[in-house]
Each structure stands twice: as structure tokens, then as C-alpha cells.
Design an enzyme around this catalytic site. Structure first.
Site, mmCIF file in Angstrom:
data_model
loop_
_atom_site.group_PDB
_atom_site.id
_atom_site.type_symbol
_atom_site.label_atom_id
_atom_site.label_comp_id
_atom_site.label_asym_id
_atom_site.label_seq_id
_atom_site.Cartn_x
_atom_site.Cartn_y
_atom_site.Cartn_z
ATOM 1 N N SER A 1 -25.953 -35.455 -5.520
ATOM 2 C CA SER A 1 -24.596 -34.946 -5.684
ATOM 3 C C SER A 1 -23.970 -35.533 -6.937
ATOM 4 C CB SER A 1 -23.749 -35.352 -4.488
ATOM 5 O OG SER A 1 -23.558 -36.752 -4.502
ATOM 6 N N LYS A 2 -23.007 -34.828 -7.440
ATOM 7 C CA LYS A 2 -22.341 -35.292 -8.644
ATOM 8 C C LYS A 2 -21.606 -36.597 -8.365
ATOM 9 C CE LYS A 2 -20.014 -33.272 -12.606
ATOM 10 N NZ LYS A 2 -19.348 -32.076 -13.124
#
Length: 493
Positions: free
Chosen positions: A248-249
RNA sequence: GUCCCCAUCGUCUAGUCAGGUCCAGGACACCGGCCUUUCACGCCGGCAACACCGGUUCAAAUCCGGUUGGGGACGCCA
């Protein structure tokens, strides 16, 4: 069904950037559509209004366009079909496939928490499932808020379907709770909207991440209630990090965004080629594919069932992303037609302010030859502006290792390099052969190995410790530049 | 906790459905060598895996059961 009836969709929610996991889903859908002569629909799932801005939608589309993944219909916007979603909910209610539930959010949450605490399984108890019409009417009249829940069949049996990747999947009714399809504020939920949209868009194959696998039995129930044949499902494994956590970012940063690869100098197709290999294989040893070859080779059967790992180490000094991705990018960089490469390098040099319009005019040949000479040891397009800067501009910096090892170690180079300049200047025309001859003569005069003056010259002319044959460089680079940089050698000491 | 899914080199994977040709093949990464004015490319070589236990079978990475490990889902998010 004729093959051209295949219709798939890519339904991202707007996040402002295209996630590489999302890109992979888009790629598989796109390949499947192209392979079967079908259509791909782009549908923006923008029901969550606060996340959906024009910019966040733009980010997704930019990513897809950059990758070269085109779609045949859309972008459609889920929010535009609110009336259809609501109508479907009404229909479920009217048919007795759904019911109004007046249980309060707080009450439900309390029960869920209690269940978690007791390490017990939690499922909605069905409190409002069998409320009498009178009861419902009176509560409604009293203004009690309610959600609409789907009435899952009770008793024996379950939902079974054949997943094109995972095979037969079965889930018994008892394991499916009466799920909510409409919020108390009247807004239908994803599960329903998604089905309604897929029906309207006549989707035949739903290819999505494995995280959607548990939604499938519930959605099949919805299809049945709506009296529509469900599409075929294919769930693909997820991409995890080295700790087996979802990428995930938030926890991994920019590396998960497609845009990051554009900024880092990736060739779009190289990223597609890398991503498609993350969880899919053609069944043989091939790893590099042209778009046509990939479409031909692709099949859902080739998708692996196990999750794959994105081999990225934060703060790795050598690899800014998965080494294989870089390797594939480097492969394309050094094998693609040089004219095509020139198109990709242009914006990189432009951004650095070192682009010369003549590279598309009378210096075209020189420019392409430069790319050929340098690309062998570059990994990204960005390298042309950094490691290869000296080829295009005078404002390059000399690599410290090159300075230490090839210059400072031999102080006499302060005189030898300018002397080499003199010898080259004396040549009517600098050819690789003549350059080699004078360089060797100079080395012999001073009783040193040719490598010493040659690599010293490499340091002051290219700023690098490595590079193509210096004799070629002497001949290729602008004569005045070569001589000037050699004469400036003492400045580095 | 419940349900679902998965399990081959460090990573991506071939082989598993149709058991023998697999003391497991390829790629990346890593290490060594060749080439070379340097580095890279290229070429040659090396390291390195069938999670575990049991069963079926003449024979199992492949089939069956269990164990362990991992992932996903369990929202009035999408």
C-alpha cells in the site's frame, strides 16, 4: 457464446493514482478482452463522494493511458446510476428477497464487539428478518431509520460457482449473513451497485483480486434474485511485500504507484511486462513479450493461485524497486529500436533543460548514435540525464570514484591530459583509429599503460568511471568539447 | 474466533489437472571466469527449492489425509 461477446470491466475507485496492484488487474482484464476480441469497460466507482474529485479520477486515467491500456467503453461513473441501484433495491424488497432492518448501528456494533471479545463468530442474528408488515409499518411511521438487508436462504445448501483460477468454490448459506444492501440514508452499497452495473454493462467475465472472492457468493445471490445469469468469475492472487503484507502507498510509499515508474524513467510496456509476470506465466520460459505476443500467450489458466511477492526493499541503495522490474526495463532500453527510444528520451532531457531541437534535425544521427553508445549500461530513461549528462551538456558533475581512481591517483595526468588534447587537436579529423594511435603514443612516451591516460580522459570528458570505448568517444563527441574538457583537467586536482 | 484460499531456489516461476523422462528446468539477484583501455552487454560456470508427517502405489513435487505456516474475508468502505 461467440468470442466477441466477451465483456470485462476495470472498476477502480478514485484514489488519485493507479496502484500497481490495480494496474495488474487492469492488465489481466485488458489482455483477456484483447485475446478474445471482446470489450473492456472502464467504470469509476465513485460512490464514496468525498474521495472522488476530478483530480483523483484523472490520476487513475493517466496511469492507464501511460501504460497503454486502452478501453472500449467509458469511463462510466457509478454515481450516475444511483436511480438504477435504488430501483434494484426496491425490487428486492418487493419480491421479498430483502427486508427492512431497524436495528441500530450502535446496538449491532456492541454485539460485534462482544462477539470479538468472546472470540466467537459474529453474524447478524436476523432480528428484523421476520418482522410483521404491521410492525414494519408502525416503526416506519415512528420515523425509525432502517437499512435494507438481503434475505439469504436459510437451511441446507449454499452457493457454488466455478472460478476460472481457483476452480470450484462453495459456501454454505449458513456462513453468509443477511448483508446490508442499502444504508439507512437510502444509499445502496457497493455489493449491490456493482452487480447492477455489471448487469447493465453486460459484463461476461469478472476478473478481480482474490480479496473479492468472499463477495462472490453474495453477489451471485443478488444476480439470482434479480433473475440474471451471473458472469464467470476469475479471481487473481494478490501481490504482497516481503513480509507478506498487502502493498500500500501508506506503508510502502510511491513505489506502489504507476506514476512513480514514469518519473523514474520506466518504459511503460516494460512495466506492463513485469507486472504481468507477477502471478502469471505462459507455461514456458518466455519472459519478454511484445504486446501482440502477450495477447496471444495470455490465458486465465496461466494465473498462479498463490500470492506473489513484490520484491522491494525499502532503502535498498542498489534497487529502487523490484530488481526484476529494473532488469526488464533495462532489457527494453537496450533492445528497442533506437528511433523509438529517442522519443522516450526526449521528454527526459527536456525536463532537465538539456534538450537540443537539432536532435530532431541535423543532429538526429548523432543523437541516435549517442543513445546506442550509452544505453548498454543504463537501466532507466532517467540515466540519460544523469549518468549520461556529459554527452548532452557541460554542467555534468564528475563521479567521485572516477575522480579518485582515474585522476587523483595519477597526478601527472594534469599534464598528460592537456598533452593528449594537443595531439588530438593536431589531427585533421579524429577517428577512433587515430585517437587510439595518439593515445597509445602518449602512454608510451611517458612509459605508462594506455589505460591510465585513457581512463583519465574518460573521467574528465564523461564524468564517469565506466562507459563505451574512449576512442569511439573521442571521435563521436564534438571535437572542441573533447579538447576543451581535456585541457580543463587540472581543475579537478 | 468463523469461513474461504494457498504452499517448488532469496524473488518471479516451469513441472502438479492426465504419478515414472525431475537426485526438479528457466529468469532476476548474488558469486566466479572469459571478453575489454574501464564498466556494461554478451558468453561460460557456481550457489540455491519440492514446508512437515502419514497414506495410496512397483514408483509421488505430482494423488489422499493431517499438521504447520501464510494470505483473504468477516463494515450502514469500495
Amino acid at each position: 457464446m461467440s468470442t466477441s461477446d466477451v465483456r470485462v470491466r476495470f472498476p477502480p475507485s478514485p484514489t488519485g493514482y493507479l496502484h500497481i496492484g490495480g494496474a495488474r488487474t487492469a492488465i489481466y482484464n485488458w489482455l483477456f478482452a484483447r485475446k478474445h476480441g471482446g470489450k473492456m469497460v472502464l467504470r469509476i466507482e465513485d460512490t464514496d463522494a468525498d474521495r472522488s474529485t476530478e483530480d483523483s479520477i484523472r490520476g487513475i486515467i493517466d496511469g492507464l493511458e501511460w501504460l497503454g491500456l486502452d478501453w472500449d467503453e467509458g469511463p462510466y461513473f457509478q454515481s450516475a446510476y444511483a436511480a438504477e441501484h435504488a430501483a434494484a433495491a426496491e425490487r428486492l424488497l418487493a419480491q421479498g428477497n430483502a427486508y427492512k432492518c431497524f436495528c441500530s448501528k450502535e446496538e449491532l456494533e456492541a454485539r460485534r464487539e462482544a462477539a470479538v471479545k468472546a472470540r466467537a463468530d459474529y453474524r447478524y442474528a436476523g432480528t428484523c428478518r421476520d418482522l410483521s408488515p404491521e410492525e414494519v409499518a408502525s416503526r416506519e411511521a415512528a420515523g425509525a431509520p432502517y437499512v435494507i438487508r438481503f434475505k439469504v436462504p436459510r437451511g441446507e445448501g449454499g452457493v457454488a460457482f466455478k472460478d476460472l483460477v481457483y476452480g470450484g468454490i462453495e459456501r454454505s448459506y449458513n456462513d453468509i449473513e443477511d448483508f446490508v444492501v442499502v444504508r439507512s440514508n437510502g444509499q445502496p452499497l457497493y455489493l449491490l451497485c456493482n452487480v447492477v452495473d455489471d448487469i447493465r454493462d453486460r459484463i461476461t467475465h469478472v476478473i478481480r483480486g482474490q480479496d473479492g472472492l468472499t463477495n462472490t457468493p453474495r453477489q451471485i445471490l443478488l444476480y439470482r434474485a434479480l433473475d440474471v445469469e451471473p458472469p464467470t468469475f476469475a479471481h487473481m492472487p494478490l501481490t504482497l511485500d516481503l513480509n507478506k503484507a498487502k502493498i500500500s502507498k501508506r506503508s510502502h510509499g510511491e513505489v506502489v504507484a504507476v506514476q512513480f515508474y514514469r518519473e523514474q524513467g520506466f518504459i511503460p510496456w516494460a512495466l506492463v511486462n513485469f507486472l504481468v509476470l507477477l502471478g502469471w506465466s505462459p507455461g514456458d520460459d518466455r519472459e519478454i513479450f511484445s504486446p501482440e505476443e502477450l495477447i496471444e500467450a495470455f490465458s486465465l489458466e496461466g494465473i498462479n493461485k498463490a500470492n506473489s511477492i513484490f520484491n522491494y526493499r525499502k532503502d535498498d541503495p542498489k534497487f529502487f524497486t523490484d530488481p526484476k522490474a529494473i532488469n526488464i526495463n533495462a532489457h527494453y532500453l537496450r533492445t528497442m529500436p533506437v528511433a523509438q527510444l529517442a522519443e522516450l528520451v526526449k521528454p527526459v532531457l527536456e525536463r532537465e533543460g538539456i534538450w537540443d531541437a537539432a536532435y530532431e534535425g541535423k543532429k538526429r544521427q548523432w543523437f541516435e548514435r549517442t543513445l546506442e553508445m550509452t544505453r548498454e549500461r543504463f537501466h532507466t530513461l532517467k540515466d540519460f540525464a544523469t549518468l549520461g549528462r556529459a554527452w548532452f551538456a557541460d554542467d555534468f558533475t564528475i563521479d567521485d570514484k572516477a575522480r579518485q581512481k582515474n585522476l587523483l591517483k595519477h597526478p601527472q595526468l594534469m599534464e598528460w591530459l592537456p598533452e593528449l588534447a594537443d595531439r588530438l587537436e593536431a589531427l585533421p579529423i579524429i577517428t577512433p583509429e587515430e585517437a587510439e594511435r595518439v593515445a597509445r603514443e602518449l602512454a608510451e612516451t611517458h612509459g605508462v599503460k594506455p589505460g591510465i591516460p585513457v581512463n583519465g580522459a574518460r573521467a574528465v570528458i564523461t564524468g564517469q568511471i565506466k562507459g563505451p570505448s574512449m576512442f569511439e568517444v573521442f571521435a563521436h563527441l564534438d571535437r572542441d568539447t573533447v579538447i576543451r574538457r581535456l585541457r580543463q583537467a587540472p581543475e579537478y586536482f
